[in-house]
Write a protein that holds these residues in place. Structure first.
Motif, PDB file in Angstrom:
ATOM      1  N   ASN A  63      43.284  42.059  42.178  1.00 58.09           N
ATOM      2  CA  ASN A  63      42.327  41.624  41.144  1.00 58.09           C
ATOM      3  C   ASN A  63      41.557  40.364  41.544  1.00 58.09           C
ATOM      4  O   ASN A  63      40.592  40.000  40.871  1.00 58.09           O
ATOM      5  CB  ASN A  63      43.048  41.389  39.810  1.00 58.09           C
ATOM      6  CG  ASN A  63      44.096  40.298  39.901  1.00 58.09           C
ATOM      7  OD1 ASN A  63      44.844  40.218  40.880  1.00 58.09           O
ATOM      8  ND2 ASN A  63      44.167  39.455  38.901  1.00 58.09           N
ATOM      9  N   LEU A  64      41.930  39.729  42.639  1.00 59.29           N
ATOM     10  CA  LEU A  64      41.251  38.511  43.091  1.00 59.29           C
ATOM     11  C   LEU A  64      40.254  38.779  44.219  1.00 59.29           C
ATOM     12  O   LEU A  64      39.544  37.868  44.641  1.00 59.29           O
ATOM     13  CB  LEU A  64      42.276  37.471  43.564  1.00 59.29           C
ATOM     14  CG  LEU A  64      43.334  37.032  42.547  1.00 59.29           C
ATOM     15  CD1 LEU A  64      44.330  36.075  43.181  1.00 59.29           C
ATOM     16  CD2 LEU A  64      42.684  36.406  41.317  1.00 59.29           C
ATOM     17  N   LEU A  65      40.198  40.006  44.710  1.00 61.27           N
ATOM     18  CA  LEU A  65      39.365  40.314  45.881  1.00 61.27           C
ATOM     19  C   LEU A  65      37.907  39.901  45.697  1.00 61.27           C
ATOM     20  O   LEU A  65      37.278  39.412  46.631  1.00 61.27           O
ATOM     21  CB  LEU A  65      39.448  41.803  46.224  1.00 61.27           C
ATOM     22  CG  LEU A  65      40.789  42.264  46.802  1.00 61.27           C
ATOM     23  CD1 LEU A  65      40.815  43.786  46.938  1.00 61.27           C
ATOM     24  CD2 LEU A  65      41.083  41.600  48.130  1.00 61.27           C
ATOM     25  N   ASP A  66      37.364  40.052  44.500  1.00 55.54           N
ATOM     26  CA  ASP A  66      35.967  39.692  44.250  1.00 55.54           C
ATOM     27  C   ASP A  66      35.729  38.185  44.267  1.00 55.54           C
ATOM     28  O   ASP A  66      34.580  37.746  44.216  1.00 55.54           O
ATOM     29  CB  ASP A  66      35.504  40.253  42.896  1.00 55.54           C
ATOM     30  CG  ASP A  66      35.440  41.768  42.889  1.00 55.54           C
ATOM     31  OD1 ASP A  66      35.403  42.374  43.985  1.00 55.54           O
ATOM     32  OD2 ASP A  66      35.421  42.350  41.787  1.00 55.54           O
ATOM     33  N   LEU A  67      36.794  37.395  44.331  1.00 51.28           N
ATOM     34  CA  LEU A  67      36.656  35.929  44.278  1.00 51.28           C
ATOM     35  C   LEU A  67      36.605  35.288  45.665  1.00 51.28           C
ATOM     36  O   LEU A  67      36.552  34.066  45.774  1.00 51.28           O
ATOM     37  CB  LEU A  67      37.813  35.335  43.471  1.00 51.28           C
ATOM     38  CG  LEU A  67      37.891  35.798  42.013  1.00 51.28           C
ATOM     39  CD1 LEU A  67      39.161  35.265  41.353  1.00 51.28           C
ATOM     40  CD2 LEU A  67      36.658  35.367  41.240  1.00 51.28           C
ATOM     41  N   SER A  68      36.599  36.095  46.719  1.00 51.13           N
ATOM     42  CA  SER A  68      36.664  35.529  48.069  1.00 51.13           C
ATOM     43  C   SER A  68      35.431  34.697  48.423  1.00 51.13           C
ATOM     44  O   SER A  68      35.508  33.834  49.288  1.00 51.13           O
ATOM     45  CB  SER A  68      36.884  36.621  49.113  1.00 51.13           C
ATOM     46  OG  SER A  68      35.817  37.531  49.096  1.00 51.13           O
TER      47      SER A  68
END
Length: 170
Positions: A63-68
């Motif tokens: 769920n954090l992948l888009d925050l890279s």
């Protein structure tokens, strides 16, 4: 050079903040998170520390992948260098080959350290106190001719961290 290392925060942002604040108190210059941050709040705490930091995605971080692009979080294994020291950072202990000076991993929730064939392997244990009632982290001090690993841990209801120290000649 002093580097604070933590892993497996999971949903415990209060413990993550406590560990980051403690690692700053003991004069860490950098922070390294070995994955399973699970929530953006834990990434924000790394950012808010005002220290240089790096993190990798753990198996619970989809769920954090888009925050890279917003935070300094990378896919594993991630190779980087601080001064002349080469690091390999991962969450899952699948890439434990001695192709760096220091190999940092998480996932097992167990503190581990070993110096083998001129490579230091470190797992800081768990921040989240899920597998045992301990909040754990490591400070790695790198000097010209030695590595000093300080393992810090405390029970969730205790105020002060306890310390164990391991020293290896480089």
């Amino acid at each position: 050079m002093k580097i604070g290392i933590l892993s497996d925060s999971h949903l415990k942002s209060d413990y993550t903040k406590e560990v980051i604040d403690f690692l700053k108190e003991v004069n860490s210059e950098y922070l390294i998170h070995a994955g399973d941050l699970c929530i953006e709040k834990n990434l924000q705490l790394l950012e808010d520390s005002k220290l240089k930091y790096i993190a990798v995605f753990g198996n619970n971080d989809r769920n954090l992948l888009d925050l890279s692009s917003k935070y300094n979080i990378k896919q594993e294994p991630y190779y980087f260098q601080i001064k002349e020291i080469k690091f390999k950072l991962m969450h899952l202990p699948y890439y434990l080959s001695p192709d760096s000076d220091v190999v940092i991993f998480g996932h097992t929730h167990m503190f581990e350290q070993e110096y083998k064939n001129k490579t230091l392997f470190v797992n800081p244990g768990e921040v989240c106190a899920r597998e045992k009632p301990l909040i754990e982290c490591v400070q790695l001090e790198i000097n010209e001719n030695e590595y000093i690993i300080s393992r810090y841990y405390k029970k969730i209801n205790e105020k002060d961290f306890k310390k164990e120290e391991y020293i290896y000649e480089r």
